[in-house]
Design a protein around this motif. Sequence first.
Motif, short mmCIF file in Angstrom:
data_model
loop_
_atom_site.label_atom_id
_atom_site.label_comp_id
_atom_site.label_asym_id
_atom_site.label_seq_id
_atom_site.Cartn_x
_atom_site.Cartn_y
_atom_site.Cartn_z
N GLY A 144 0.73 -1.19 0.10
CA GLY A 144 0.01 0.05 -0.11
C GLY A 144 1.10 1.21 0.16
O GLY A 144 2.07 1.23 0.43
N VAL A 145 0.02 2.34 -0.53
CA VAL A 145 1.11 3.56 -0.70
C VAL A 145 0.08 4.69 -0.33
O VAL A 145 -1.21 4.86 -0.58
CB VAL A 145 1.76 4.05 -2.01
N GLU A 146 0.67 5.35 1.00
CA GLU A 146 -0.14 6.59 1.38
C GLU A 146 0.66 8.00 1.39
O GLU A 146 1.89 7.92 1.75
CB GLU A 146 -0.46 6.31 2.93
N ILE A 147 0.02 8.85 0.50
CA ILE A 147 0.69 10.17 0.27
C ILE A 147 -0.25 10.90 1.39
O ILE A 147 -1.32 11.20 0.76
CB ILE A 147 0.91 10.55 -0.96
N ALA A 158 -5.01 5.61 11.67
CA ALA A 158 -5.88 5.35 10.47
C ALA A 158 -5.37 4.42 9.26
O ALA A 158 -6.10 3.52 8.89
CB ALA A 158 -6.59 6.57 9.98
N ILE A 159 -4.16 4.88 9.15
CA ILE A 159 -3.62 4.05 7.97
C ILE A 159 -3.11 2.56 8.51
O ILE A 159 -3.34 1.65 7.56
CB ILE A 159 -2.01 4.72 7.50
N ALA A 161 -4.80 0.86 10.72
CA ALA A 161 -6.21 0.16 10.67
C ALA A 161 -6.47 -0.31 9.20
O ALA A 161 -7.15 -1.46 9.37
CB ALA A 161 -7.10 0.93 11.46
N ARG A 162 -6.52 0.77 8.36
CA ARG A 162 -6.86 0.54 6.96
C ARG A 162 -6.14 -0.60 6.41
O ARG A 162 -6.60 -1.57 5.74
CB ARG A 162 -6.92 1.60 6.30
N HIS A 163 -4.75 -0.50 6.56
CA HIS A 163 -4.01 -1.49 5.78
C HIS A 163 -3.27 -2.83 6.54
O HIS A 163 -2.76 -3.67 6.23
CB HIS A 163 -2.90 -0.93 5.26
N GLY A 164 -3.67 -2.52 7.83
CA GLY A 164 -2.89 -3.86 8.81
C GLY A 164 -3.96 -4.00 9.89
O GLY A 164 -5.18 -4.21 9.96
#
Length: 231
Positions: A144-147, A158-159, A161-164
């Motif tokens: 996953g990539v979050e910018i 939040a990141i 929780a969303r990806h892991g």
Amino acid sequence: MTITTIGFDADDTLWQNEAFFRLTQDRFTALLADHAEPDHLHDRLLAAERRNLGHYGFGVKGFTLSMIETAIEVTEGRVPAAVIAEIMAAGREMLEHPIELLPHAREAVERLADTHRVLLITKGDLLDQERKLAQSGLGDLFHGVEIVSNKTAPVYAAIFARHGDGPDRALMVGNSLKSDVIPVIEAGGWGVHIPHGLTWALEHADPPQDHPRFCALDHLGDLPDLVSRLR
């Protein structure tokens, strides 16, 4: 608890970044040498960057606009158009600069991608960060990539929780104590600091030495072994 998700910062963790800002700042200093002493000019530029973060965010474009604003200020509105053009050209060159991976970057991401969810979590200009990721050759390794516009404890929570499996089972590694380490620890995760030789003044912070979820490494090559020990 077992760590299942690992976030990597991008700039000055996986590839060079601040060095190009410093080179451009030196060029900016030379352009305005007849109008301001270097130290005074650097202070004015840093003040403009701090002031403009809420308007322009992080990255080359905001830096370029801050240089133009500073040039107008220190010359009391008399900055030549040719100097403005030079500043804009310097900004474009930064946006086109080839990516230079830091030592052990590929090895660390590849090894950990075999056993964990690995994420790229970076802040800055969307187009520029997408360009750098594409040129790095690392893009296919990340799950996953979050910018993001900024890195805070709620953003990390939040990141992860969303990806892991949530921040308490996540680890973030980066060169900035202020952005990559402290807010992750505040969110309940592990923060791993890998210093870079150059750090932007607005990213300085004191290390949380006594926190049980803080670690410091010399380079990315040591990260896979650290993760294995934490499991």
